[in-house]
Design a protein around this motif. Structure first.
Motif, PDB file in Angstrom:
ATOM      1  N   ALA A   1       0.833  -1.210   0.000  1.00  0.00           N
ATOM      2  CA  ALA A   1       0.000   0.000   0.000  1.00  0.00           C
ATOM      3  C   ALA A   1       0.865   1.256   0.000  1.00  0.00           C
ATOM      4  N   LEU A   2       1.917   1.263   0.810  1.00  0.00           N
ATOM      5  CA  LEU A   2       2.837   2.407   0.821  1.00  0.00           C
ATOM      6  C   LEU A   2       3.541   2.550  -0.527  1.00  0.00           C
ATOM      7  N   GLY A   3       3.971   1.412  -1.082  1.00  0.00           N
ATOM      8  CA  GLY A   3       4.628   1.446  -2.379  1.00  0.00           C
ATOM      9  C   GLY A   3       3.721   1.998  -3.458  1.00  0.00           C
ATOM     10  N   GLN A   4       2.462   1.623  -3.409  1.00  0.00           N
ATOM     11  CA  GLN A   4       1.484   2.109  -4.381  1.00  0.00           C
ATOM     12  C   GLN A   4       1.324   3.628  -4.293  1.00  0.00           C
ATOM     13  N   VAL A   5       1.170   4.121  -3.090  1.00  0.00           N
ATOM     14  CA  VAL A   5       0.992   5.568  -2.901  1.00  0.00           C
ATOM     15  C   VAL A   5       2.226   6.330  -3.366  1.00  0.00           C
ATOM     16  N   LEU A   6       3.410   5.850  -2.969  1.00  0.00           N
ATOM     17  CA  LEU A   6       4.649   6.528  -3.354  1.00  0.00           C
ATOM     18  C   LEU A   6       4.842   6.505  -4.865  1.00  0.00           C
TER      19      LEU A   6
ATOM     20  N   VAL B   1       7.952  -2.072  -2.065  1.00  0.00           N
ATOM     21  CA  VAL B   1       7.381  -3.283  -2.673  1.00  0.00           C
ATOM     22  C   VAL B   1       8.404  -4.409  -2.732  1.00  0.00           C
ATOM     23  N   GLU B   2       9.680  -4.066  -2.882  1.00  0.00           N
ATOM     24  CA  GLU B   2      10.699  -5.114  -2.846  1.00  0.00           C
ATOM     25  C   GLU B   2      10.767  -5.748  -1.469  1.00  0.00           C
ATOM     26  N   HIS B   3      10.632  -4.934  -0.417  1.00  0.00           N
ATOM     27  CA  HIS B   3      10.597  -5.491   0.938  1.00  0.00           C
ATOM     28  C   HIS B   3       9.347  -6.349   1.121  1.00  0.00           C
ATOM     29  N   GLY B   4       8.240  -5.895   0.570  1.00  0.00           N
ATOM     30  CA  GLY B   4       7.020  -6.675   0.646  1.00  0.00           C
ATOM     31  C   GLY B   4       7.173  -8.047   0.020  1.00  0.00           C
ATOM     32  N   LEU B   5       7.893  -8.125  -1.100  1.00  0.00           N
ATOM     33  CA  LEU B   5       8.080  -9.411  -1.765  1.00  0.00           C
ATOM     34  C   LEU B   5       8.910 -10.374  -0.932  1.00  0.00           C
ATOM     35  N   THR B   6       9.793  -9.856  -0.092  1.00  0.00           N
ATOM     36  CA  THR B   6      10.571 -10.749   0.784  1.00  0.00           C
ATOM     37  C   THR B   6       9.680 -11.391   1.850  1.00  0.00           C
TER      38      THR B   6
ATOM     39  N   GLN C   1      -7.462  -8.397  -3.877  1.00  0.00           N
ATOM     40  CA  GLN C   1      -6.309  -8.600  -4.746  1.00  0.00           C
ATOM     41  C   GLN C   1      -5.189  -9.247  -3.948  1.00  0.00           C
ATOM     42  N   ASP C   2      -4.464 -10.128  -4.597  1.00  0.00           N
ATOM     43  CA  ASP C   2      -3.371 -10.809  -3.925  1.00  0.00           C
ATOM     44  C   ASP C   2      -2.210  -9.846  -3.680  1.00  0.00           C
ATOM     45  N   SER C   3      -1.659  -9.872  -2.481  1.00  0.00           N
ATOM     46  CA  SER C   3      -0.597  -8.930  -2.103  1.00  0.00           C
ATOM     47  C   SER C   3       0.675  -9.142  -2.907  1.00  0.00           C
ATOM     48  N   GLY C   4       1.003 -10.395  -3.199  1.00  0.00           N
ATOM     49  CA  GLY C   4       2.197 -10.662  -3.984  1.00  0.00           C
ATOM     50  C   GLY C   4       2.076 -10.122  -5.399  1.00  0.00           C
ATOM     51  N   VAL C   5       0.918 -10.298  -6.012  1.00  0.00           N
ATOM     52  CA  VAL C   5       0.672  -9.763  -7.347  1.00  0.00           C
ATOM     53  C   VAL C   5       0.799  -8.245  -7.327  1.00  0.00           C
ATOM     54  N   MET C   6       0.260  -7.622  -6.293  1.00  0.00           N
ATOM     55  CA  MET C   6       0.337  -6.165  -6.184  1.00  0.00           C
ATOM     56  C   MET C   6       1.785  -5.691  -6.074  1.00  0.00           C
ATOM     57  N   CYS C   7       2.591  -6.386  -5.266  1.00  0.00           N
ATOM     58  CA  CYS C   7       3.988  -5.987  -5.108  1.00  0.00           C
ATOM     59  C   CYS C   7       4.755  -6.144  -6.418  1.00  0.00           C
TER      60      CYS C   7
ATOM     61  N   ALA D   1       7.200  -8.218 -14.527  1.00  0.00           N
ATOM     62  CA  ALA D   1       5.825  -8.367 -15.006  1.00  0.00           C
ATOM     63  C   ALA D   1       5.513  -9.819 -15.347  1.00  0.00           C
ATOM     64  N   GLN D   2       6.490 -10.524 -15.892  1.00  0.00           N
ATOM     65  CA  GLN D   2       6.294 -11.935 -16.207  1.00  0.00           C
ATOM     66  C   GLN D   2       6.148 -12.760 -14.928  1.00  0.00           C
ATOM     67  N   GLN D   3       6.922 -12.421 -13.895  1.00  0.00           N
ATOM     68  CA  GLN D   3       6.774 -13.101 -12.600  1.00  0.00           C
ATOM     69  C   GLN D   3       5.384 -12.854 -12.017  1.00  0.00           C
ATOM     70  N   MET D   4       4.915 -11.621 -12.149  1.00  0.00           N
ATOM     71  CA  MET D   4       3.576 -11.272 -11.664  1.00  0.00           C
ATOM     72  C   MET D   4       2.507 -12.102 -12.367  1.00  0.00           C
ATOM     73  N   LEU D   5       2.616 -12.212 -13.684  1.00  0.00           N
ATOM     74  CA  LEU D   5       1.629 -12.970 -14.450  1.00  0.00           C
ATOM     75  C   LEU D   5       1.659 -14.452 -14.089  1.00  0.00           C
ATOM     76  N   THR D   6       2.849 -14.995 -13.940  1.00  0.00           N
ATOM     77  CA  THR D   6       2.976 -16.409 -13.563  1.00  0.00           C
ATOM     78  C   THR D   6       2.310 -16.666 -12.219  1.00  0.00           C
ATOM     79  N   LEU D   7       2.552 -15.783 -11.263  1.00  0.00           N
ATOM     80  CA  LEU D   7       1.927 -15.929  -9.949  1.00  0.00           C
ATOM     81  C   LEU D   7       0.416 -15.821 -10.048  1.00  0.00           C
ATOM     82  N   ALA D   8      -0.067 -14.841 -10.768  1.00  0.00           N
ATOM     83  CA  ALA D   8      -1.511 -14.629 -10.880  1.00  0.00           C
ATOM     84  C   ALA D   8      -2.199 -15.827 -11.526  1.00  0.00           C
TER      85      ALA D   8
END
Length: 328
Positions: free
Chosen positions: A16-21, A34-39, A52-58, A79-86
């Motif tokens: 959420a913070l990453g999105q706003v920034l 968002v990189e920290h979120g992915l960890t 929405q899935d948090s990992g997809v958002m990150c 983006a490809q990692q995001m699509l694979t996860l989704a």
């Protein structure tokens, strides 16, 4: 303290913070969030209990942010990692979001074929599932890609319908970006006055909603449309409408130059090398038309030398061709 150590609770805060920034154009801190979120993300822990899935958002905001910062290859990979996860999650709303974002990444990279494939899949999924927000977004993307293929009026109407539908849902985020696509479609269709009207709306919107992530591109487009308007008016005034006279140019526009300089200033302040390259090339072309060839070459080469990837992208290739032409 327990909440701070709980990744299930912490992860949504980071994206959420990453999105706003990101939307405010603060790309470096946005990427850090968002990189920290992915960890912290694990599909086993973060089931799709939310809309929405948090990992997809990150992944989504990591891709968009890397693109703006000037890492188009990393952005595509993310983006490809995001699509694979989704796709793996089987969560339809997250997939609709991911398809639209992946299409956006390809569109900004100017990979029209890939953007069209993803955009059409997003459009079909959103129509099937009844997702009005992402359906409107997909309509605008697919409409812009249709304009690129020469079907201007039909697809411009589709884009305007998409913008109206987007506003009708109450969505605010990304509206300036979507308006930039409409303005770009008017430029492509040779309608600079209407494009400039759209840009005035978009620039006014940035003052109220503080959305800044494509602000540099809005000012670059304003400069391009201003030049297009001047060129068209000059030809009408002089009667120079033949193809032979198409290479003639009016006196360079100080207004357009000011727009390109503004775009460059914003991009540099945001450390947005992706937008800076586009603004530099637009300004460099104008300076070359003014006879300032050395200044133009220095401007474009200074930003191009920074890039360590994305050498197959249209923006980088155009900058390379511009420098090669100037040096011969």
């Amino acid at each position: 303290v327990e909440d701070q150590q709980d990744p299930v609770r912490r992860l949504p805060v980071h994206w959420a913070l990453g999105q706003v920034l990101f939307h405010r154009g603060q790309f470096v801190p946005a990427l850090a969030q968002v990189e920290h979120g992915l960890t912290l993300y694990s599909p086993d822990l973060h089931q799709t209990r939310a809309l929405q899935d948090s990992g997809v958002m990150c992944f989504a905001y990591a891709a968009l942010t890397r693109l703006c910062l000037g890492y188009p290859d990393h952005a595509l990979q993310t983006a490809q990692q995001m699509l694979t996860l989704a796709r793996t999650l089987g969560h339809r709303f997250s997939l609709a979001f991911a398809l639209n974002i992946a299409a956006t990444v390809s569109l900004i990279r100017r990979d029209w074929q890939h953007a069209t494939t993803l955009g059409m899949e997003a459009l079909e999924l959103c129509q099937e599932q009844g997702f009005p927000v992402w359906l409107a977004y997909a309509q605008i993307l697919v409409g812009w890609l249709g304009v690129r293929q020469g079907r201007g009026e039909e697809h411009l109407a589709q884009m305007l319908q998409g913008v109206s539908a987007w506003q009708a849902t109450g969505a605010e985020a990304s509206r300036t970006f979507l308006l930039s696509l409409v303005a770009g479609a008017y430029e492509r269709s040779g309608q600079p006055i209407r494009g400039l009207q759209i840009l005035e709306d978009a620039l006014a919107l940035t003052q109220t909603n503080e959305e800044q992530y494509c602000l540099a591109e809005l000012w670059r487009l304003k400069g391009a449309l201003t030049l297009q308007r001047e060129t068209r008016d000059w030809r009408l005034e002089t009667g120079s409408l033949s193809s032979q006279a198409s290479s003639l140019k009016p006196q360079a526009s100080s207004e357009a130059e000011a727009c390109f300089l503004k775009a460059l200033e914003i991009a540099r302040n945001q450390q947005a090398k992706g937008w800076e390259l586009r603004a530099s090339l637009s300004l460099g072309r104008l300076w070359a038309q003014q006879g300032k060839h050395q200044e133009a070459q220095q401007l474009v080469s200074a930003i191009l030398v920074w890039f360590t990837e994305g050498f197959d992208t249209a923006d980088v290739r155009e900058a390379q061709r511009f420098l090669a032409t100037r040096s011969t």
